[in-house]
Write a protein that holds these residues in place. Structure first.
Motif, PDB file in Angstrom:
ATOM      1  N   THR A   9       0.834  -1.192   0.000  1.00 43.61           N
ATOM      2  CA  THR A   9       0.000   0.000   0.000  1.00 43.61           C
ATOM      3  C   THR A   9       0.870   1.243   0.000  1.00 43.61           C
ATOM      4  O   THR A   9       1.777   1.391   0.801  1.00 43.61           O
ATOM      5  CB  THR A   9      -0.908   0.012   1.246  1.00 43.61           C
ATOM      6  OG1 THR A   9      -1.670  -1.187   1.261  1.00 43.61           O
ATOM      7  CG2 THR A   9      -1.829   1.195   1.242  1.00 43.61           C
ATOM      8  N   SER A  10       0.572   2.172  -0.916  1.00 42.18           N
ATOM      9  CA  SER A  10       1.328   3.422  -0.934  1.00 42.18           C
ATOM     10  C   SER A  10       0.859   4.303   0.218  1.00 42.18           C
ATOM     11  O   SER A  10      -0.254   4.162   0.719  1.00 42.18           O
ATOM     12  CB  SER A  10       1.163   4.130  -2.275  1.00 42.18           C
ATOM     13  OG  SER A  10      -0.177   4.485  -2.478  1.00 42.18           O
ATOM     14  N   ARG A  11       1.740   5.205   0.626  1.00 43.94           N
ATOM     15  CA  ARG A  11       1.450   6.062   1.777  1.00 43.94           C
ATOM     16  C   ARG A  11       1.636   7.529   1.400  1.00 43.94           C
ATOM     17  O   ARG A  11       2.499   7.870   0.594  1.00 43.94           O
ATOM     18  CB  ARG A  11       2.397   5.750   2.939  1.00 43.94           C
ATOM     19  CG  ARG A  11       2.368   4.320   3.398  1.00 43.94           C
ATOM     20  CD  ARG A  11       3.333   4.080   4.511  1.00 43.94           C
ATOM     21  NE  ARG A  11       4.705   4.384   4.119  1.00 43.94           N
ATOM     22  CZ  ARG A  11       5.736   4.363   4.952  1.00 43.94           C
ATOM     23  NH1 ARG A  11       5.566   4.054   6.221  1.00 43.94           N
ATOM     24  NH2 ARG A  11       6.952   4.646   4.524  1.00 43.94           N
ATOM     25  N   ARG A  36      -5.350   9.121  -4.349  1.00 40.69           N
ATOM     26  CA  ARG A  36      -4.433   8.050  -4.750  1.00 40.69           C
ATOM     27  C   ARG A  36      -4.837   6.679  -4.211  1.00 40.69           C
ATOM     28  O   ARG A  36      -4.216   5.679  -4.549  1.00 40.69           O
ATOM     29  CB  ARG A  36      -3.021   8.360  -4.249  1.00 40.69           C
ATOM     30  CG  ARG A  36      -2.415   9.588  -4.862  1.00 40.69           C
ATOM     31  CD  ARG A  36      -1.169  10.016  -4.090  1.00 40.69           C
ATOM     32  NE  ARG A  36      -0.592  11.208  -4.644  1.00 40.69           N
ATOM     33  CZ  ARG A  36       0.473  11.228  -5.427  1.00 40.69           C
ATOM     34  NH1 ARG A  36       1.093  10.103  -5.712  1.00 40.69           N
ATOM     35  NH2 ARG A  36       0.932  12.357  -5.904  1.00 40.69           N
ATOM     36  N   ALA A  38      -4.356   5.861  -1.120  1.00 39.36           N
ATOM     37  CA  ALA A  38      -3.196   5.558  -0.271  1.00 39.36           C
ATOM     38  C   ALA A  38      -3.552   5.729   1.201  1.00 39.36           C
ATOM     39  O   ALA A  38      -4.586   6.307   1.551  1.00 39.36           O
ATOM     40  CB  ALA A  38      -2.041   6.500  -0.637  1.00 39.36           C
ATOM     41  N   ASP A 115       6.032   6.172  -1.602  1.00 39.73           N
ATOM     42  CA  ASP A 115       5.520   7.148  -0.640  1.00 39.73           C
ATOM     43  C   ASP A 115       5.456   8.527  -1.290  1.00 39.73           C
ATOM     44  O   ASP A 115       6.171   8.812  -2.251  1.00 39.73           O
ATOM     45  CB  ASP A 115       6.433   7.241   0.587  1.00 39.73           C
ATOM     46  CG  ASP A 115       6.299   6.047   1.525  1.00 39.73           C
ATOM     47  OD1 ASP A 115       5.328   5.284   1.389  1.00 39.73           O
ATOM     48  OD2 ASP A 115       7.178   5.885   2.392  1.00 39.73           O
TER      49      ASP A 115
END
Length: 191
Positions: A9-11, A36, A38, A115
């Protein structure tokens, strides 16, 4: 906020200090995270008032560490309440309190390629830039992920001007408010 996270998972990591600029960055980070898909990671960094080297040299000040960390947590919760009305941001992620200098701590936290690091930027005079290092400049120079430096709210300069005029007991020019925001000037006051 949810404590769980999956590695893929992107942050969106955002530096929060409680300042008006950081609150603007936090609101923008929440929008970016939703856009996004995110996780949102608000991060408040803190250091011992004398700095970490002084805290190591003087063990008596080390007893204050839990209290300073508690104050940092309260400041982070206050910032979340100011922006979201409570501790829940409406996004998955984790709110963190990290000990260390703000720039390096934020760069360490936003350590993955996918990120996005958001920091507040601007609104600093020459004297402040000369005396205190810029967190946003540090992050832009050292982060391994994209960094978004969020400018202060356009109302910030107007509010600062009003505050200065009030402090000096000068008459307020409300005509510019009508021109900028479409709000009529109160009766009895001229532009």
């Amino acid at each position: 906020m949810s404590e769980s996270r999956t590695p893929s998972t992107s942050r969106v990591v955002v530096g929060v200090s409680g300042s008006p600029g950081s609150l603007t960055a936090l609101a923008r980070a929440a929008d970016e995270a939703r856009h996004r898909g995110a996780e949102l990671w608000p991060v408040l960094t803190w250091q011992a008032p004398e700095g970490d080297p002084a805290a190591r040299r003087f063990p008596a000040s080390a007893t204050m560490v839990p209290e300073w960390e508690l104050l940092a947590r309260e400041r982070l919760l206050g910032a979340l309440r100011d922006v979201f009305g409570g501790a829940d941001t409406g996004s998955a992620g984790q709110a963190l309190v990290v000990r260390g200098a703000p720039g390096p701590a934020l760069v360490r936290t936003a350590d993955r390629d996918d990120d996005l690091l958001l920091v507040g930027a601007g609104g600093r005079g020459r004297l402040r830039r000369a005396l205190w290092p810029s967190v946003s400049r540090y992050c832009l120079a050292h982060a391994g992920c994209p960094v978004l430096a969020v400018p202060p709210s356009p109302l910030r300069a107007t509010l600062a001007t009003v505050h200065r005029r009030n402090a000096l007991r000068l008459r307020l020019d409300t005509g510019h408010l009508e021109r900028e925001f479409g709000t009529p000037a109160p009766r009895g006051e001229s532009a």
